[in-house]
Write an enzyme that holds these catalytic residues in place. Structure first.
Site, PDB file in Angstrom:
ATOM      1  N   HIS A 188       0.819  -1.220   0.000  1.00  0.00           N
ATOM      2  CA  HIS A 188       0.000   0.000   0.000  1.00  0.00           C
ATOM      3  C   HIS A 188       0.843   1.255   0.000  1.00  0.00           C
ATOM      4  O   HIS A 188       0.503   2.244  -0.633  1.00  0.00           O
ATOM      5  CB  HIS A 188      -0.909   0.003   1.228  1.00  0.00           C
ATOM      6  CG  HIS A 188      -1.873  -1.115   1.188  1.00  0.00           C
ATOM      7  ND1 HIS A 188      -1.935  -2.078   2.143  1.00  0.00           N
ATOM      8  CD2 HIS A 188      -2.779  -1.421   0.255  1.00  0.00           C
ATOM      9  CE1 HIS A 188      -2.851  -2.944   1.809  1.00  0.00           C
ATOM     10  NE2 HIS A 188      -3.383  -2.575   0.677  1.00  0.00           N
ATOM     11  N   GLU A 430       0.966  -6.835 -30.733  1.00  0.00           N
ATOM     12  CA  GLU A 430       1.769  -7.251 -29.581  1.00  0.00           C
ATOM     13  C   GLU A 430       2.048  -8.750 -29.584  1.00  0.00           C
ATOM     14  O   GLU A 430       2.526  -9.300 -28.602  1.00  0.00           O
ATOM     15  CB  GLU A 430       1.139  -6.797 -28.263  1.00  0.00           C
ATOM     16  CG  GLU A 430      -0.318  -7.175 -28.073  1.00  0.00           C
ATOM     17  CD  GLU A 430      -0.919  -6.619 -26.781  1.00  0.00           C
ATOM     18  OE1 GLU A 430      -0.169  -6.182 -25.894  1.00  0.00           O
ATOM     19  OE2 GLU A 430      -2.157  -6.650 -26.669  1.00  0.00           O
ATOM     20  N   ASP A 454       4.424  -6.902 -24.491  1.00  0.00           N
ATOM     21  CA  ASP A 454       4.078  -8.277 -24.842  1.00  0.00           C
ATOM     22  C   ASP A 454       4.813  -8.743 -26.090  1.00  0.00           C
ATOM     23  O   ASP A 454       5.223  -9.905 -26.180  1.00  0.00           O
ATOM     24  CB  ASP A 454       2.558  -8.413 -25.041  1.00  0.00           C
ATOM     25  CG  ASP A 454       1.846  -8.595 -23.713  1.00  0.00           C
ATOM     26  OD1 ASP A 454       2.320  -9.410 -22.902  1.00  0.00           O
ATOM     27  OD2 ASP A 454       0.840  -7.901 -23.466  1.00  0.00           O
ATOM     28  N   CYS A 501       2.653   1.938 -27.877  1.00  0.00           N
ATOM     29  CA  CYS A 501       2.173   2.262 -26.537  1.00  0.00           C
ATOM     30  C   CYS A 501       2.846   1.393 -25.475  1.00  0.00           C
ATOM     31  O   CYS A 501       2.565   1.544 -24.292  1.00  0.00           O
ATOM     32  CB  CYS A 501       0.655   2.156 -26.447  1.00  0.00           C
ATOM     33  SG  CYS A 501       0.039   0.490 -26.701  1.00  0.00           S
TER      34      CYS A 501
HETATM   35  C1  PEP Z   1       2.103  -3.949 -24.164  1.00  0.00           C
HETATM   36  O1  PEP Z   1       1.981  -5.169 -24.117  1.00  0.00           O
HETATM   37  O2  PEP Z   1       3.139  -3.374 -24.580  1.00  0.00           O
HETATM   38  C2  PEP Z   1       1.006  -3.077 -23.699  1.00  0.00           C
HETATM   39  C3  PEP Z   1       1.048  -1.780 -23.872  1.00  0.00           C
HETATM   40  O3  PEP Z   1      -0.019  -3.659 -23.033  1.00  0.00           O
HETATM   41  P1  PEP Z   1       0.073  -4.184 -21.508  1.00  0.00           P
HETATM   42  O4  PEP Z   1       1.385  -3.709 -20.940  1.00  0.00           O
HETATM   43  O5  PEP Z   1      -1.091  -3.615 -20.819  1.00  0.00           O
HETATM   44  O6  PEP Z   1       0.019  -5.660 -21.686  1.00  0.00           O
HETATM   45 MG    MG Z   2       0.024  -6.085 -23.771  1.00  0.00          MG
END
Ligand code: PEP
Ligand code: MG
Length: 543
Positions: A188, A430, A454, A501
């Protein structure tokens, strides 16, 4: 001088006095009661009082740190309303003749053990909550309700551990940093420190003793150290870093309102990744031009049951409104693997990262998917909304997902509910499969967003959760970069745009490489927006 080492949770250096926080707790007597009915009543009165305190703490946390931090006090209230918990206390008093405080103590310990034995990390962490909430009732029963520690000067709060209620009671402007003997990055203290933006170090161990109280210390949230009674050299070095920190911060602030454009005139969409409305607020304060990834699964992870269409709509709509004209890309539910909630009742799997997760789960449970798609579509009437599907590995999945979206649109049209007919759709790239068939996939959607977290794990067969194999990880692995390049070429060949992302998007060593590949958008966590803007502005791609 004494340097203690732990785990850094939130970056930054601070210098200040230590405030050793050791809340006085009463000793629970083992004496049996002669008046069980009276003890049950005492328990019920204390429980009511604890509920009132928790309600007040919820309001306070909501105002100071937002919904995510406040939610914990909601959970505590729910725990005190749990019928099994209440029955256990009543039973121990009436049948076992335990006094009320002892019955609460025993019940809290039993529930904590049950939580601690669960496999799910989130449920394990609830073990500390049930102990915290039980202690609150015990304190009330013993007349030893905690007093709010009055801090006269901003201090480094040092404690054995900090429960959510304890962390929240300090005034924000009096807290320089948190340092605890126990805890992990999921604790926490860690969660609250991150949401409050307070430097913190956890897991400092037994060396954190009350005699530290009042001593000057340097806390380094990045390296995970607490240096007590620093010598002049350490102090001077810390002061230098502090000054640099303040200068860097001021320099970054000056970038607000400036364009995300390279020296040779190439404009990049610099967006932010968020998981809730508080993070969205942070992203907007950091001047992100939009949201490239709204991880909707966090809404589900924080809920005790499936969030309804209206509950989801309220959040998505607010988020869309907060963004105004700026684009906001909602990723549909990416649950499974490390992100699970008990009410999903997911089957145990040998390889959950490659199992029933994300789009696979949504396509297997159309009811669940429809609820979310309808909420997202309805929110699109209030802003510049796009929808993207996670963990795509085949064209068939994209077609199925789009069919589901069409079904949701049709149902809304029939009900006369508004949505953006021109809503853009995209997919996450991904999986290596998605990158390899990117050209085919690009024909189906409006944009791609590369999830490098990923993508790297699947391309290199390297579990992203496993700390022990990180030595084998190469964040700049050429295989991953080539897959991104393939996806970028395929997207552009079909006239579509592509962003990144995953965490790699914030890696400024690769910004030039990405822009040269033609990446159109980079979506990063809020604190990374301005540093990345600085990097973009320093580049000249024509060289
Ligand atoms: C990723 O896999 O790069 C991604 C942005 O999704 P997450 O980290 O939520 O799996
Ligand atoms: Mg991902």
């Amino acid at each position: 001088m004494r340097e203690l080492r732990g785990a850094g949770v939130f970056g930054g250096v601070v210098i200040g006095p230590v405030y050793f926080y050791a809340p006085g707790r009463c000793t629970v007597s083992e004496e049996k009661t002669e008046d069980p009915a009276g003890e049950v009543t005492r328990f019920e009165i204390a429980r009511g009082r604890a509920q009132a305190q928790l309600k007040a703490l919820y309001e306070q946390a909501l105002a100071q740190a937002g919904e995510e931090s406040a939610a914990i006090f909601d959970i505590h209230q729910l725990m005190l309303d749990d019928q099994d918990y209440i029955d256990s206390v009543h039973g121990l008093i009436t049948r076992g003749r335990d006094n009320a405080a002892r019955a609460v103590q025993k019940t809290g310990a039993r529930f904590a053990r049950t939580f601690a034995e669960m496999d799910d990390e989130y449920m394990k962490a609830r073990s500390a909550d049930v102990l915290d909430v039980s202690q609150r009732v015990i304190d009330i029963l013993c007349g030893a309700e905690g007093e709010t520690p009055g801090l006269s000067v901003p201090s480094i709060i040092v404690a054995e551990d900090l429960t959510p209620s304890q962390s929240m009671q300090f005034e924000r402007d009096k807290v320089l940093a948190f340092a605890t003997a126990k805890g992990s990055s999921c604790s926490h203290t860690a969660i609250l420190a991150r949401t409050k933006g307070v430097p913190a170090v956890v897991g400092l161990g037994r060396a954190l003793t009350p005699d530290l109280h009042g001593k000057t210390a340097v806390l380094d949230g990045e390296n995970g150290t607490l240096t007590v009674d620093p010598d002049e050299k350490t102090l001077a070095a810390a002061q230098k870093r502090l000054q640099k920190q303040q200068k860097d911060h001021a320099a970054l602030q000056a970038l607000k309102g400036t364009p995300d454009r390279t020296k040779d005139g190439r404009t990049v969409k610099l967006y932010a990744n968020v998981g809730n409305l508080e993070e969205l607020q942070d992203a907007l304060e950091q001047d992100a031009a939009g949201v490239g990834l709204f991880r909707t699964e966090f809404l589900y992870l924080q809920a005790a049951d499936y969030p309804t269409e209206e509950e989801q709509l309220a959040i998505y709509r607010r988020a869309a409104e907060m963004c105004g004209d700026r684009k906001i890309i909602f990723r549909t539910l990416d649950i499974g693997a490390d992100k699970t909630a008990p009410y999903f009742d997911l089957p145990a799997e040998e390889n959950p990262a490659m199992g029933l997760r994300a789009i696979r789960l949504c396509l297997s449970r159309p009811g669940l998917f429809q609820t979310q798609l309808r909420a997202l579509l309805r929110a699109s009437a209030y802003g510049n909304v796009s929808v993207m599907f996670p963990m795509i590995s085949s064209a068939r999945e994209v077609e199925k997902a789009l069919e589901q979206l069409e079904t949701a649109k049709e149902s809304l049209r029939k009900e006369g509910l508004a949505f953006d007919e021109k809503l853009e759709t995209g997919i996450m790239v991904e999986t290596p499969a998605a990158a390899l068939i990117a050209e085919e996939l690009a024909g189906l959607v409006d944009f791609f967003s590369v999830g490098t977290n990923d993508l790297a794990q699947y391309a290199c067969a390297l579990d992203r959760q496993n700390q022990t194999i990180q030595q084998f990880s190469d964040p700049h692995h050429p295989a991953v970069l080539r897959l991104i390049d393939m996806a970028a070429r395929a997207a552009h060949a079909k006239g579509k745009w592509i962003g990144i992302c995953g965490e790699l998007g914030a890696d400024t060593e690769l910004t030039e490489t990405f822009l040269k590949m033609g990446i159109d958008e980079l979506s990063v966590s809020a604190p990374k927006v301005l540093p990345l803007r600085g990097k973009i502005q320093s580049l000249d791609l024509s060289r």
